[in-house]
Design an enzyme around this catalytic site. Structure first.
Site, PDB file in Angstrom:
ATOM      1  N   LYS A 114       0.813  -1.231   0.000  1.00 48.46           N
ATOM      2  CA  LYS A 114       0.000   0.000   0.000  1.00 48.46           C
ATOM      3  C   LYS A 114       0.848   1.284   0.000  1.00 48.46           C
ATOM      4  O   LYS A 114       0.496   2.252  -0.647  1.00 48.46           O
ATOM      5  CB  LYS A 114      -0.961   0.012   1.186  1.00 48.46           C
ATOM      6  CG  LYS A 114      -2.078  -1.023   1.065  1.00 48.46           C
ATOM      7  CD  LYS A 114      -3.088  -0.857   2.196  1.00 48.46           C
ATOM      8  CE  LYS A 114      -4.095  -1.989   2.205  1.00 48.46           C
ATOM      9  NZ  LYS A 114      -5.135  -1.817   3.232  1.00 48.46           N
ATOM     10  N   ARG A 141      -0.128  -0.143  22.113  1.00 48.71           N
ATOM     11  CA  ARG A 141       1.037  -0.691  22.799  1.00 48.71           C
ATOM     12  C   ARG A 141       2.242   0.240  22.604  1.00 48.71           C
ATOM     13  O   ARG A 141       2.981   0.512  23.540  1.00 48.71           O
ATOM     14  CB  ARG A 141       1.259  -2.078  22.171  1.00 48.71           C
ATOM     15  CG  ARG A 141       2.431  -2.851  22.546  1.00 48.71           C
ATOM     16  CD  ARG A 141       2.404  -4.164  21.812  1.00 48.71           C
ATOM     17  NE  ARG A 141       2.542  -4.030  20.351  1.00 48.71           N
ATOM     18  CZ  ARG A 141       2.606  -5.037  19.501  1.00 48.71           C
ATOM     19  NH1 ARG A 141       2.521  -6.275  19.968  1.00 48.71           N
ATOM     20  NH2 ARG A 141       2.749  -4.843  18.212  1.00 48.71           N
TER      21      ARG A 141
END
Ligand code: ATR
Length: 279
Positions: A65, A152
């Site tokens: 992408k 995270r």
């Protein structure tokens, strides 16, 4: 008529051919949509030279992408915002790129929950990668005012704050009760809960019962995260709708018909997901 395709590496898992070939048949368009395994070293060349190929356009999936964004001659505003292209088409021979992930999420939400309003809502997004970015951008465009991000890796939350500004706030690595109380929409954009991946473990006792809970994961069709939210009485949205709705604009750009996401198509892909060997 020229063909269309999806490129990725590997590409075996892609369900885009089933979706687009269903529509080609439904609208009586005499061509095919194929899977094309393109190695990373060849992806930029494939896209930049699309006009000389047998393809009218293509979808782009992992890991191409960002390469596609670099390789197209013209990227639209949404693709520039995300730095990623998932749909490529030719306009007067010029290779153009866009990204339909964000609108796919919104269209899926509107289709499944037509009465749910995003205006002035506060959302919480789990994850800070490419999918999170696409959904955050689309939610802000739809009138969501505040978006808390859980991730995270905290630096990626700061990157989102830099990009999208004061509407984005950092929650941190896990959820807080205060954040949950004001939340109208909670979305998992990570791969946690996907077959073969660790589960998404998040305590949502303080979540309002009318908050909508969404997951972009569609293998399984209903993740444990969604099943839990549903059991609490929250409205839920699985990831398969986003996959189907993100495909709409590419088909329209290539073939000039805006295709419909029907229940029949949903069930066709859902059956394929359920048939696939579990990882
Ligand atoms: P995508 O483009 O599909 O969003 P990505 O850019 O790799 O993919 O982002 C994946 C997201 O899922 C990230 O937010 C990632 O967290 P980090 O930024 O900390 O890497 C999150 N993610 C993936 N696996 C995870 C796990 N096991 N636990 C927590 N977060 C996870």
């Amino acid at each position: 008529m020229k063909k269309a395709c999806v490129i990725g590496w590997p590409i075996g898992h892609s369900r885009s051919p089933i979706i687009h070939n269903y529509w080609l048949k439904k609208y009586g368009i005499d061509t095919v949509y194929e899977k094309k395994a393109v190695e990373p070293k060849n992806a930029a060349h494939f896209i930049a030279n699309l006009a000389a190929s047998e393809f009218i356009g293509c979808n782009v999936t992992i890991p191409h992408k960002e390469t596609a964004f670099q390789a197209v001659a013209k990227a639209d505003e949404i693709a520039r915002r995300l730095g990623a292209v998932n749909t490529v088409c030719l306009k007067d021979g010029v290779v153009c790129g866009t990204n339909t992930d964000g609108e796919g999420f919104i269209a899926s939400l509107r289709h499944s929950h037509p009465k749910f309003s995003l205006m002035d809502k506060t959302a919480i997004i789990i994850g800070a990668g490419g999918a999170a970015k696409a959904i955050i951008g689309a939610l802000l465009d739809e009138g969501v005012v505040k978006i808390g991000v859980i991730n995270r890796t905290r630096e990626r939350i700061h990157d989102l704050q830099m990009q999208f500004g004061s509407g984005i706030y950092e929650i941190g690595e896990t959820i807080s009760n205060d954040a949950l109380k004001s939340c109208g929409l909670l979305v998992n954009t990570t791969s946690q809960g996907m077959e073969g991946q660790p589960p998404l473990e998040l305590e949502i006792q303080s979540l309002n019962s009318n908050a909508l809970v969404a997951d972009i994961v569609y293998t399984p069709l209903e993740t444990a995260f969604l099943a839990n939210a549903k059991q609490r009485g929250n409205p839920v949205l699985g990831g398969l709708g986003m996959l189907l709705h993100q495909a709409v604009r590419g088909f329209e750009l290539w073939f000039g018909v805006k295709p419909e996401v029907t229940t029949e198509l949903y069930e066709l892909i859902a059956a394929d997901v359920q048939r696939a060997p579990k990882r």
